[in-house]
Design a protein around this motif. Structure first.
Motif, PDB file in Angstrom:
ATOM      1  N   ALA A  94      -0.167  -8.949   7.340  1.00 15.12           N
ATOM      2  CA  ALA A  94       0.832  -9.275   8.372  1.00 15.12           C
ATOM      3  C   ALA A  94       0.836  -8.222   9.529  1.00 15.12           C
ATOM      4  O   ALA A  94       0.930  -8.817  10.530  1.00 15.12           O
ATOM      5  N   VAL A  95       0.452  -7.079   9.412  1.00 14.73           N
ATOM      6  CA  VAL A  95       0.172  -6.128  10.525  1.00 14.73           C
ATOM      7  C   VAL A  95      -0.591  -6.856  11.469  1.00 14.73           C
ATOM      8  O   VAL A  95      -0.659  -6.905  12.551  1.00 14.73           O
ATOM      9  N   GLY A 102      -4.374   5.605  10.031  1.00 22.00           N
ATOM     10  CA  GLY A 102      -5.574   4.739   9.255  1.00 22.00           C
ATOM     11  C   GLY A 102      -4.844   4.059   7.813  1.00 22.00           C
ATOM     12  O   GLY A 102      -3.780   4.368   7.508  1.00 22.00           O
ATOM     13  N   GLU A 103      -5.954   3.345   7.200  1.00 22.41           N
ATOM     14  CA  GLU A 103      -5.367   2.838   5.738  1.00 22.41           C
ATOM     15  C   GLU A 103      -4.831   3.996   4.957  1.00 22.41           C
ATOM     16  O   GLU A 103      -3.852   3.632   4.297  1.00 22.41           O
ATOM     17  N   ALA A 104      -5.248   5.243   4.905  1.00 22.30           N
ATOM     18  CA  ALA A 104      -4.953   6.088   3.906  1.00 22.30           C
ATOM     19  C   ALA A 104      -3.323   6.494   4.206  1.00 22.30           C
ATOM     20  O   ALA A 104      -2.620   6.839   3.165  1.00 22.30           O
ATOM     21  N   GLY A 105      -2.748   6.318   5.413  1.00 20.31           N
ATOM     22  CA  GLY A 105      -1.514   6.535   5.590  1.00 20.31           C
ATOM     23  C   GLY A 105      -0.553   5.381   5.169  1.00 20.31           C
ATOM     24  O   GLY A 105       0.647   5.684   5.257  1.00 20.31           O
ATOM     25  N   VAL A 106      -1.178   4.396   4.793  1.00 25.09           N
ATOM     26  CA  VAL A 106      -0.211   3.304   4.434  1.00 25.09           C
ATOM     27  C   VAL A 106      -0.251   3.228   2.838  1.00 25.09           C
ATOM     28  O   VAL A 106      -0.963   2.711   2.220  1.00 25.09           O
ATOM     29  N   SER A 107       1.073   3.479   2.471  1.00 23.12           N
ATOM     30  CA  SER A 107       1.355   3.242   0.844  1.00 23.12           C
ATOM     31  C   SER A 107       2.727   2.629   0.736  1.00 23.12           C
ATOM     32  O   SER A 107       3.490   2.881   1.725  1.00 23.12           O
ATOM     33  N   VAL A 108       3.155   2.064  -0.310  1.00 25.11           N
ATOM     34  CA  VAL A 108       4.294   1.736  -0.263  1.00 25.11           C
ATOM     35  C   VAL A 108       5.712   2.666   0.047  1.00 25.11           C
ATOM     36  O   VAL A 108       6.387   2.555   0.560  1.00 25.11           O
ATOM     37  N   VAL A 114       6.708  -4.086   8.509  1.00 22.39           N
ATOM     38  CA  VAL A 114       5.756  -4.376   9.377  1.00 22.39           C
ATOM     39  C   VAL A 114       5.346  -3.412  10.479  1.00 22.39           C
ATOM     40  O   VAL A 114       4.273  -2.889  10.750  1.00 22.39           O
ATOM     41  N   GLU A 115       6.575  -2.913  11.115  1.00 23.53           N
ATOM     42  CA  GLU A 115       6.608  -2.306  12.291  1.00 23.53           C
ATOM     43  C   GLU A 115       5.859  -0.911  11.641  1.00 23.53           C
ATOM     44  O   GLU A 115       5.465  -0.048  12.343  1.00 23.53           O
ATOM     45  N   ALA A 116       6.869  -0.448  10.580  1.00 27.63           N
ATOM     46  CA  ALA A 116       6.367   0.959  10.010  1.00 27.63           C
ATOM     47  C   ALA A 116       4.823   1.039   9.574  1.00 27.63           C
ATOM     48  O   ALA A 116       4.192   2.259   9.866  1.00 27.63           O
ATOM     49  N   ALA A 117       4.528  -0.052   8.883  1.00 26.93           N
ATOM     50  CA  ALA A 117       3.075  -0.239   8.556  1.00 26.93           C
ATOM     51  C   ALA A 117       2.012   0.071   9.921  1.00 26.93           C
ATOM     52  O   ALA A 117       1.169   0.722   9.817  1.00 26.93           O
ATOM     53  N   CYS A 164       7.736   2.587   3.133  1.00 23.75           N
ATOM     54  CA  CYS A 164       9.577   2.502   2.886  1.00 23.75           C
ATOM     55  C   CYS A 164      10.260   3.455   3.486  1.00 23.75           C
ATOM     56  O   CYS A 164      11.197   3.340   4.202  1.00 23.75           O
ATOM     57  N   ARG A 165       9.618   4.709   3.440  1.00 27.18           N
ATOM     58  CA  ARG A 165      10.164   6.136   3.879  1.00 27.18           C
ATOM     59  C   ARG A 165      10.570   5.947   5.362  1.00 27.18           C
ATOM     60  O   ARG A 165      11.252   6.184   6.264  1.00 27.18           O
ATOM     61  N   ALA A 166       9.148   5.441   6.056  1.00 24.37           N
ATOM     62  CA  ALA A 166       9.178   5.417   7.532  1.00 24.37           C
ATOM     63  C   ALA A 166      10.207   4.195   8.278  1.00 24.37           C
ATOM     64  O   ALA A 166      10.904   4.590   9.131  1.00 24.37           O
ATOM     65  N   CYS A 167      10.638   3.392   7.196  1.00 24.84           N
ATOM     66  CA  CYS A 167      11.611   2.366   7.899  1.00 24.84           C
ATOM     67  C   CYS A 167      12.886   2.442   7.341  1.00 24.84           C
ATOM     68  O   CYS A 167      13.872   1.807   7.457  1.00 24.84           O
TER      69      CYS A 167
END
Length: 192
Positions: A59-60, A26-32, A15-18, A36-39
């Motif tokens: 959840a965010v 924005g939404e375009a930056g959020v992929s599985v 959630v924190e990474a998202a 996962c890479r970010a966290c």
């Protein structure tokens, strides 16, 4: 650490990474993969908590909205029973919270308009705010006509959402005190 606690910790990291990705890209930056890479988690842990990125973004939104709600309730409690003071405290809290960390405003007000999951969450949050304003209206003015109270609550709620969007876009300038003062004066005949 028990399994349930590890799962909750992984979910919180996702959630924190998202939040960071959505709030900055924005939404375009959020992929599985990006989340996962970010966290630093494997994709299997993503699917342990969420079916898809829509659920994760929900959840965010819920996390940020709950934080705003907590701050708003605290500000209103500190404001006491004077309606005008409470209105000012509410306006200031929403605008300050949303702009103090631009990611929050993006999640709650700007990007939430386009994404269907977030739009549904936003609508539910607006309805809850309207219900709370209506409750406050009938608590402090028990003799008020129920229809007029509902109209006032609807107008206040819609105005607050638009005010937040305009504040975040920068069209109202950068003087929070001036915006709060002006908004409170506009509402004064309705809260006295």
């Amino acid at each position: 650490m028990p399994l349930a606690a590890r799962r909750e910790e992984r979910r919180a990291r996702l959630v924190e990474a998202a939040f960071e990705l959505f709030g900055t890209q924005g939404e375009a930056g959020v992929s599985v993969r990006a989340v996962c890479r970010a966290c630093g988690l494997h994709a299997r842990y993503f699917y342990e908590s969420f079916a898809d990125t829509g659920q994760l973004l929900g959840a965010v939104y819920d996390t940020v909205a709950a934080e705003l709600s907590g701050r708003l309730l605290a500000a209103l409690a500190a404001a006491g029973d004077d309606r005008a003071v409470r209105v000012r405290a509410g306006i200031r809290t929403v605008l300050d919270f949303s702009s103090a960390d631009p990611r929050r405003g993006r999640v709650l007000f700007t990007e939430a308009r386009a994404n269907p999951v977030l739009a549904a969450r936003r609508q539910a949050a607006q309805t809850a705010l309207m219900d709370e304003v209506l409750h406050e209206e009938t608590r402090t003015r028990p003799a008020v006509d129920p229809r007029l109270a509902r109209v006032s609550a609807a107008m206040f709620t819609g105005a607050m959402v638009e005010l937040a969007q305009q504040w975040l876009s920068g069209t109202l300038g950068d003087d929070l005190d001036a915006v709060v003062d002006h908004a409170a004066r506009q509402l004064a005949p309705h809260v006295a």
